[in-house]
Motif scaffolding. Structure first.
Motif, short mmCIF file in Angstrom:
data_model
loop_
_atom_site.label_atom_id
_atom_site.label_comp_id
_atom_site.label_asym_id
_atom_site.label_seq_id
_atom_site.Cartn_x
_atom_site.Cartn_y
_atom_site.Cartn_z
N TYR A 52 23.60 17.62 48.91
CA TYR A 52 24.87 16.95 49.21
C TYR A 52 24.68 15.85 50.24
O TYR A 52 25.32 14.79 50.16
CB TYR A 52 25.89 17.98 49.72
N TRP A 53 23.79 16.06 51.22
CA TRP A 53 23.62 15.12 52.31
C TRP A 53 22.50 14.11 52.07
O TRP A 53 22.18 13.32 52.98
CB TRP A 53 23.33 15.85 53.62
N GLU A 54 21.88 14.11 50.92
CA GLU A 54 20.82 13.14 50.67
C GLU A 54 21.37 11.71 50.77
O GLU A 54 22.57 11.46 50.55
CB GLU A 54 20.22 13.34 49.27
N ASP A 55 20.50 10.75 51.10
CA ASP A 55 20.92 9.35 51.15
C ASP A 55 21.52 8.92 49.81
O ASP A 55 22.48 8.14 49.78
CB ASP A 55 19.73 8.45 51.50
N ASP A 56 20.95 9.41 48.74
CA ASP A 56 21.53 9.26 47.41
C ASP A 56 22.00 10.64 46.98
O ASP A 56 21.20 11.45 46.47
CB ASP A 56 20.50 8.72 46.41
#
Length: 222
Positions: A52-56
């Protein structure tokens, strides 16, 4: 501020000299990509992977595949080292980040999918969190307080493993409330107190009839 990899190595070495238990260091998976020399200092690598928190941001249906792929990449970078997924989770409420939608159903799906993937590929994963932590909303927004498997207020599980999960478990009462509100609005528009009172009594009956009908229909479906 941030501690350098060299300083971390000093701390890890110092701890290992004083304890007999395996020693590791936990950080996001990108850290290990940038500081590969630190792996030789730990007994096993602990990496956090939060789709959920990935850059993409990664959508719920691709979260398990993402975890598996990143874990495989780390394992290839550090052959011979056990790889522990130190933090993995999915929020049950909050803002949507591109295709990453927080909800009770997506939380249940993602956690189940990743545990299944871990069993399939033979790796360990630590789910976060046990309980919702409302204080995190001040740091991460609404979504920060909804990563728990257990609800903070009721202390009850948000879902049953392997069972259907609804994003709107109180939809029957919400629907009945909508009918009642509509009736009240129409009664007010009439501008007649007597008719408004009659409408008020009638809307309660309609709401109860609706609930009875909906609940009865759900029971028949079972």
């Amino acid at each position: 501020g941030e501690i350098s990899a060299a300083k971390l190595r000093e701390y890890i070495t110092s701890v290992k000299q004083q304890v007999k238990a395996p020693v590791t260091y936990a950080d996001v998976w990108e850290f290990w990509q940038k500081n590969r020399e630190l792996a030789s200092a730990v007994d096993f690598v602990t990496a956090h992977i939060l789709p959920y928190w990935e850059d993409d941001p990664i959508s719920a249906d691709k979260a398990a595949e993402h975890i598996g792929a990143i874990r495989k990449r780390i394992a290839e970078d550090f052959p011979g080292k056990e790889i522990l997924i130190g933090e993995f989770g999915w929020p049950s409420a909050g803002r949507m980040r591109e295709g990453a939608l927080p909800s009770p159903s997506t939380q249940a799906r993602v956690l189940a999918d990743v545990l299944k993937r871990g069993k399939q590929d033979g790796f360990r994963v630590n789910l976060i969190e046990a309980f919702d932590q409302p204080w995190k909303r001040y740091l991460e927004g609404t979504v920060g307080g909804h990563w728990g498997i257990l609800d903070d207020a009721t202390r009850r599980p948000k879902f049953a493993w392997g069972a259907p999960v609804s994003n709107h478990p109180n939809w029957i009462w919400q629907a009945a409330g909508g009918v009642a509100a509509d009736e009240l609005g129409r009664g007010a528009e009439l501008g007649n107190v007597g008719q408004g009172q009659a409408g008020g009594a009638g809307l309660v009956d309609q709401a109860l009839d609706l609930c009875t009908c909906l609940v009865g229909g759900a029971d028949d479906a079972d």
